[in-house]
Design a protein around this motif. Structure first.
Motif, PDB file in Angstrom:
ATOM      1  N   CYS A 106       0.855  -1.184   0.000  1.00 41.30           N
ATOM      2  CA  CYS A 106       0.000   0.000   0.000  1.00 41.30           C
ATOM      3  C   CYS A 106       0.887   1.229   0.000  1.00 41.30           C
ATOM      4  CB  CYS A 106      -0.987  -0.004   1.176  1.00 41.30           C
ATOM      5  SG  CYS A 106      -0.319   0.592   2.730  1.00 41.30           S
ATOM      6  N   GLU A 107       0.296   2.383  -0.235  1.00 43.70           N
ATOM      7  CA  GLU A 107       1.049   3.625  -0.337  1.00 43.70           C
ATOM      8  C   GLU A 107       0.951   4.489   0.919  1.00 43.70           C
ATOM      9  OE1 GLU A 107       2.996   4.317  -2.935  1.00 43.70           O
ATOM     10  OE2 GLU A 107       2.412   2.438  -3.874  1.00 43.70           O
ATOM     11  N   VAL A 108      -0.187   4.409   1.591  1.00 44.44           N
ATOM     12  CA  VAL A 108      -0.425   5.235   2.787  1.00 44.44           C
ATOM     13  C   VAL A 108      -1.102   4.365   3.843  1.00 44.44           C
ATOM     14  CG1 VAL A 108      -1.519   7.306   3.731  1.00 44.44           C
ATOM     15  CG2 VAL A 108      -0.753   7.282   1.345  1.00 44.44           C
ATOM     16  N   ALA A 213      -1.998   8.839  16.894  1.00 45.55           N
ATOM     17  CA  ALA A 213      -2.058   8.323  15.525  1.00 45.55           C
ATOM     18  C   ALA A 213      -0.908   8.893  14.712  1.00 45.55           C
ATOM     19  CB  ALA A 213      -3.386   8.689  14.856  1.00 45.55           C
ATOM     20  N   VAL A 214      -0.351   8.075  13.832  1.00 45.07           N
ATOM     21  CA  VAL A 214       0.621   8.559  12.855  1.00 45.07           C
ATOM     22  C   VAL A 214       0.259   7.976  11.498  1.00 45.07           C
ATOM     23  CG1 VAL A 214       2.520   8.861  14.496  1.00 45.07           C
ATOM     24  CG2 VAL A 214       2.284   6.704  13.271  1.00 45.07           C
ATOM     25  N   ILE A 215       0.607   8.710  10.463  1.00 43.54           N
ATOM     26  CA  ILE A 215       0.383   8.270   9.086  1.00 43.54           C
ATOM     27  C   ILE A 215       1.733   8.088   8.426  1.00 43.54           C
ATOM     28  CG2 ILE A 215      -0.593   8.904   6.839  1.00 43.54           C
ATOM     29  CD1 ILE A 215      -2.682  10.562   8.444  1.00 43.54           C
ATOM     30  N   VAL A 216       1.927   6.938   7.793  1.00 47.33           N
ATOM     31  CA  VAL A 216       3.167   6.659   7.074  1.00 47.33           C
ATOM     32  C   VAL A 216       2.860   6.526   5.589  1.00 47.33           C
ATOM     33  CG1 VAL A 216       4.293   5.597   9.055  1.00 47.33           C
ATOM     34  CG2 VAL A 216       3.019   4.159   7.470  1.00 47.33           C
ATOM     35  N   ALA A 217       3.821   6.909   4.767  1.00 44.37           N
ATOM     36  CA  ALA A 217       3.579   6.933   3.327  1.00 44.37           C
ATOM     37  C   ALA A 217       4.869   6.694   2.561  1.00 44.37           C
ATOM     38  CB  ALA A 217       2.982   8.281   2.919  1.00 44.37           C
ATOM     39  N   SER A 218       4.703   6.299   1.310  1.00 42.74           N
ATOM     40  CA  SER A 218       5.828   6.118   0.393  1.00 42.74           C
ATOM     41  C   SER A 218       6.194   7.447  -0.256  1.00 42.74           C
ATOM     42  CB  SER A 218       5.452   5.112  -0.693  1.00 42.74           C
ATOM     43  OG  SER A 218       4.429   5.659  -1.528  1.00 42.74           O
ATOM     44  N   GLU A 219       7.357   7.484  -0.901  1.00 43.12           N
ATOM     45  CA  GLU A 219       7.759   8.693  -1.625  1.00 43.12           C
ATOM     46  C   GLU A 219       6.771   9.017  -2.738  1.00 43.12           C
ATOM     47  OE1 GLU A 219      11.749   7.564  -2.764  1.00 43.12           O
ATOM     48  OE2 GLU A 219      12.605   8.892  -1.244  1.00 43.12           O
ATOM     49  N   ALA A 220       6.299   7.978  -3.431  1.00 39.56           N
ATOM     50  CA  ALA A 220       5.349   8.202  -4.533  1.00 39.56           C
ATOM     51  C   ALA A 220       4.073   8.843  -4.016  1.00 39.56           C
ATOM     52  CB  ALA A 220       5.040   6.877  -5.234  1.00 39.56           C
ATOM     53  N   ARG A 223       4.555  12.577  -3.148  1.00 35.19           N
ATOM     54  CA  ARG A 223       4.516  13.430  -4.345  1.00 35.19           C
ATOM     55  C   ARG A 223       3.091  13.557  -4.878  1.00 35.19           C
ATOM     56  NH1 ARG A 223       9.253  10.430  -5.527  1.00 35.19           N
ATOM     57  NH2 ARG A 223       8.045   9.071  -6.923  1.00 35.19           N
ATOM     58  N   ARG A 224       2.398  12.419  -4.970  1.00 34.38           N
ATOM     59  CA  ARG A 224       1.054  12.421  -5.550  1.00 34.38           C
ATOM     60  C   ARG A 224       0.077  13.250  -4.727  1.00 34.38           C
ATOM     61  NH1 ARG A 224      -2.872   8.945  -4.214  1.00 34.38           N
ATOM     62  NH2 ARG A 224      -1.383   7.431  -3.364  1.00 34.38           N
ATOM     63  N   LEU A 225       0.199  13.177  -3.407  1.00 39.64           N
ATOM     64  CA  LEU A 225      -0.740  13.870  -2.529  1.00 39.64           C
ATOM     65  C   LEU A 225      -0.319  15.300  -2.231  1.00 39.64           C
ATOM     66  CD1 LEU A 225      -1.346  10.913  -0.041  1.00 39.64           C
ATOM     67  CD2 LEU A 225      -2.962  11.787  -1.756  1.00 39.64           C
ATOM     68  N   VAL A 227       2.152  16.397  -0.299  1.00 41.56           N
ATOM     69  CA  VAL A 227       2.469  16.612   1.112  1.00 41.56           C
ATOM     70  C   VAL A 227       3.585  17.648   1.232  1.00 41.56           C
ATOM     71  CG1 VAL A 227       3.364  15.507   3.213  1.00 41.56           C
ATOM     72  CG2 VAL A 227       1.748  14.282   1.729  1.00 41.56           C
ATOM     73  N   ASP A 228       3.416  18.572   2.145  1.00 40.80           N
ATOM     74  CA  ASP A 228       4.416  19.608   2.408  1.00 40.80           C
ATOM     75  C   ASP A 228       5.782  18.967   2.617  1.00 40.80           C
ATOM     76  OD1 ASP A 228       6.109  21.486   3.679  1.00 40.80           O
ATOM     77  OD2 ASP A 228       4.442  22.478   4.677  1.00 40.80           O
ATOM     78  N   GLY A 229       6.792  19.464   1.922  1.00 39.30           N
ATOM     79  CA  GLY A 229       8.128  18.882   1.991  1.00 39.30           C
ATOM     80  C   GLY A 229       8.779  18.949   3.355  1.00 39.30           C
ATOM     81  N   GLY A 230       8.246  19.769   4.251  1.00 37.93           N
ATOM     82  CA  GLY A 230       8.797  19.846   5.594  1.00 37.93           C
ATOM     83  C   GLY A 230       8.259  18.796   6.538  1.00 37.93           C
ATOM     84  N   LYS A 231       7.256  18.020   6.091  1.00 41.36           N
ATOM     85  CA  LYS A 231       6.607  17.057   6.975  1.00 41.36           C
ATOM     86  C   LYS A 231       7.284  15.693   7.044  1.00 41.36           C
ATOM     87  CE  LYS A 231       3.096  19.655   8.249  1.00 41.36           C
ATOM     88  NZ  LYS A 231       2.884  20.061   9.648  1.00 41.36           N
ATOM     89  N   PRO A 232       7.705  15.082   5.930  1.00 41.47           N
ATOM     90  CA  PRO A 232       8.154  13.688   5.990  1.00 41.47           C
ATOM     91  C   PRO A 232       9.422  13.486   6.816  1.00 41.47           C
ATOM     92  CG  PRO A 232       7.580  14.313   3.736  1.00 41.47           C
ATOM     93  CD  PRO A 232       7.624  15.574   4.542  1.00 41.47           C
ATOM     94  N   VAL A 233       9.370  12.467   7.670  1.00 43.52           N
ATOM     95  CA  VAL A 233      10.521  12.027   8.460  1.00 43.52           C
ATOM     96  C   VAL A 233      10.697  10.540   8.182  1.00 43.52           C
ATOM     97  CG1 VAL A 233      11.418  11.631  10.785  1.00 43.52           C
ATOM     98  CG2 VAL A 233      10.184  13.761  10.255  1.00 43.52           C
ATOM     99  N   ARG A 234      11.890  10.166   7.735  1.00 47.31           N
ATOM    100  CA  ARG A 234      12.088   8.778   7.301  1.00 47.31           C
ATOM    101  C   ARG A 234      12.263   7.825   8.484  1.00 47.31           C
ATOM    102  NH1 ARG A 234      16.330   6.366   2.751  1.00 47.31           N
ATOM    103  NH2 ARG A 234      15.585   4.208   2.918  1.00 47.31           N
ATOM    104  N   VAL A 235      11.629   6.657   8.369  1.00 42.00           N
ATOM    105  CA  VAL A 235      11.811   5.572   9.335  1.00 42.00           C
ATOM    106  C   VAL A 235      12.952   4.717   8.806  1.00 42.00           C
ATOM    107  CG1 VAL A 235      10.713   3.677  10.582  1.00 42.00           C
ATOM    108  CG2 VAL A 235       9.324   5.617   9.781  1.00 42.00           C
ATOM    109  N   THR A 236      14.084   4.717   9.501  1.00 41.86           N
ATOM    110  CA  THR A 236      15.284   4.062   8.969  1.00 41.86           C
ATOM    111  C   THR A 236      15.563   2.695   9.576  1.00 41.86           C
ATOM    112  OG1 THR A 236      16.640   5.334  10.530  1.00 41.86           O
ATOM    113  CG2 THR A 236      16.411   6.202   8.293  1.00 41.86           C
TER     114      THR A 236
END
Length: 382
Positions: A106-108, A213-220, A223-225, A227-236
Motif C-alpha cells: 500500500c502507499e499510505v 495516531a501517525v500516518i506513514v507513506a511512500s515517496e510516490a 509526491r502524488r498527494l 504533502v508539504d516537503g517539511g513534513k516527511p521524516v524517514r523511518v530508517t
C-alpha cells in the motif's frame, strides 16, 4: 538472510495526532481515537480517502473496536488490523504499517492507538502452570528490586532515581498532550505516596486513557498527494525481539533492550552517540537509568552522573523522553508507542515548541511489552 526495512523502499511519517492522555473520563473511545486520527490527517494535509490500510493498537478495549470507530471518517472499505502486544501494542502496530508501505502493498497507512482503563488478565493466568511468586512480584515490586540492585551495584542514592521523575515531569509540563502537566521538585517526588521500596507514585507512570495516531507513506504517495516537503521524516529501522534466557534473569528488560537496540542501530547504520532524541519505556524511573546504559548511550554506572549533569535534558547531549515519557506523558498502553513516534517526528521537524531539542536530526523510539517483547524504531530527517 533476513531483510530489513532499509532493504525495501523508503517509508516516511507524514502526520501525527493525539487526544490528550488523561484520567478515565466519560468520553467514548471513538471520541478519543477520532481526535487523534483527524489530527494526524490535518498534520499531513491529506484527506481520509487517501489512507489505504489501518492498524489499530489496543490492550484494554473490547474485541475489534477499530471498524466501528473508523467508519465515522468514511466507510472506504480499507483493511483494518487490530494489534495487541501489551505495552508495546502501539509500537507493533507502527511496525506493521511501515512494513506494508515499505513492501509496496500500500502507499499510505495509518497506525492508531486507543485505550481506556479496564481490568485485564495477563496471558500467564490462562497457562495452567502455577507461578511461585505471582502474588508477590508484580511490576512495581520487580522494578523496586531492580532499583535496589542498581544502587548497590553502582553506589548511587535512591534519590537519584527520583531525579528521572523530576526531569520527565518538567518535560511533561511543556506538553499539552501529557497526562501529568505539573513540574515537580525532588522533594515532592521523594515525598509522594510510597508504592514499593523506594518508588513513590510520582516515580511510576499513570495508566489512563488517550489516543495517538501517525500516518506513514511512500515517496510516490508524498509526491502524488502534495504533502508539504517539511513534513516527511524517514523511518530508517524497525527491530523487534522477544525475551530469551539470560545469564542475569532479573535484568531481562535491559538485556532485551540492548539486543533490540543494537539490531535497530545496525539496520540504520547509526552509533548510539548519534541519537539526538530518545523516547523510551520509563514506566518506572529505574528503567530510564537501566535502558540508556543498555542502549549504549553511556557506560555501565554512568547514567546517573550524566543525569545530574543535565546530559539527558532537552538541550543536553541527548533529550531523553522530551514528551515527559511514560512517567508524565502517561501510559494509556495502546497509544503509547505510537505517541513516541509522533513526538520524535515533531522533534525532527523542529515543531515541538517549548520542548524542542535544538538541532535534532536522529530519533529513537523504544518500548518493552510484558512477556516480554521489545520494539525499537529509528527516525531520521533526510
Amino acid at each position: 538472510m533476513q531483510r530489513t526495512l532499509n532493504d525495501m523502499r523508503p517509508v516516511y511519517v507524514i502526520g501525527a495526532g493525539w487526544h490528550r492522555y488523561q484520567p478515565l473520563s466519560e468520553d467514548s473511545y471513538a471520541t478519543l481515537g477520532l481526535a487523534a486520527v483527524r489530527g494526524a490527517l490535518a498534520d499531513a494535509g491529506i484527506e481520509w480517502p487517501a489512507v489505504e490500510s489501518a492498524y489499530f493498537a489496543k490492550a484494554l478495549l473490547p474485541m475489534a473496536p477499530g471498524r466501528p470507530m473508523l467508519r465515522h471518517l468514511g466507510a472506504t472499505g480499507i483493511p483494518v488490523m487490530h494489534v495487541e502486544n501489551a505495552s508495546a501494542s502501539g509500537s507493533a502496530a507502527f511496525r506493521q504499517a511501515c512494513m506494508e508501505v515499505a513492501s509496496g502493498m500500500c502507499e499510505v497507512a495509518l497506525a492508531v492507538g486507543v485505550d481506556k482503563p479496564a481490568p485485564v488478565a495477563r496471558g500467564e493466568a490462562a497457562m495452567g502452570i502455577p507461578q511461585l511468586a505471582e502474588d508477590a512480584i508484580v511490576p512495581f515490586t520487580h522494578f523496586a528490586l531492580l532499583a535496589d540492585q542498581y544502587a548497590q551495584r553502582h553506589g548511587v542514592d535512591q534519590q537519584d532515581f527520583a531525579r528521572v521523575a523530576v526531569k520527565n515531569h518538567g518535560n511533561g509540563a511543556r506538553n499539552p498532550n501529557a497526562h501529568r502537566q505539573q513540574p515537580r521538585t525532588l522533594e515532592e517526588v521523594l515525598g509522594g505516596r510510597p508504592v514499593s521500596g523506594s518508588l513513590t507514585t510520582l516515580q511510576c507512570c499513570p495508566v489512563g486513557e488517550g489516543a495517538a495516531a501517525v500516518i506513514v507513506a511512500s515517496e510516490a504517495a508524498i509526491r502524488r498527494l502534495g504533502v508539504d516537503g517539511g513534513k516527511p521524516v524517514r523511518v530508517t529501522a524497525s527491530a523487534a525481539r522477544s525475551q530469551r534466557l539470560y545469564e542475569d534473569a532479573t535484568r531481562f528488560d535491559a538485556n532485551l533492550t540492548e539486543e533490540t537496540t543494537r539490531l535497530a542501530l545496525q539496520q540504520a547504520g547509526l552509533r548510539p552517540d548519534q541519537i539526538d532524541v530518545l523516547e523510551l519505556h520509563d514506566a518506572f524511573t529505574v528503567e530510564e537509568v537501566e535502558y540508556v546504559e543498555a542502549m549504549g548511550l553511556c557506560g555501565p554506572g554512568r547514567a546517573v552522573p550524566l543525569l545530574r549533569e543535565g546530559a539527558w535534558d532537552i538541550g543536553g547531549r541527548c533529550a531523553v523522553n522530551p514528551s515527559g515519557g511514560l512517567i508524565a506523558m502517561g501510559h494509556p498502553i495502546g497509544p503509547t508507542g505510537i505517541g513516541q513516534v509522533g513526538e520524535i517526528a515533531l522533534q525532527l521537524r523542529g515543531e515541538a515548541g517549548a520542548r524542542q531539542h535544538p538541532g535534532a536530526r536522529v530519533g529513537l523510539a523504544h518500548m518493552v511489552g510484558v512477556g516480554a517483547v521489545c520494539y525499537v524504531h529509528t527516525l531520521q530527517r533526510d
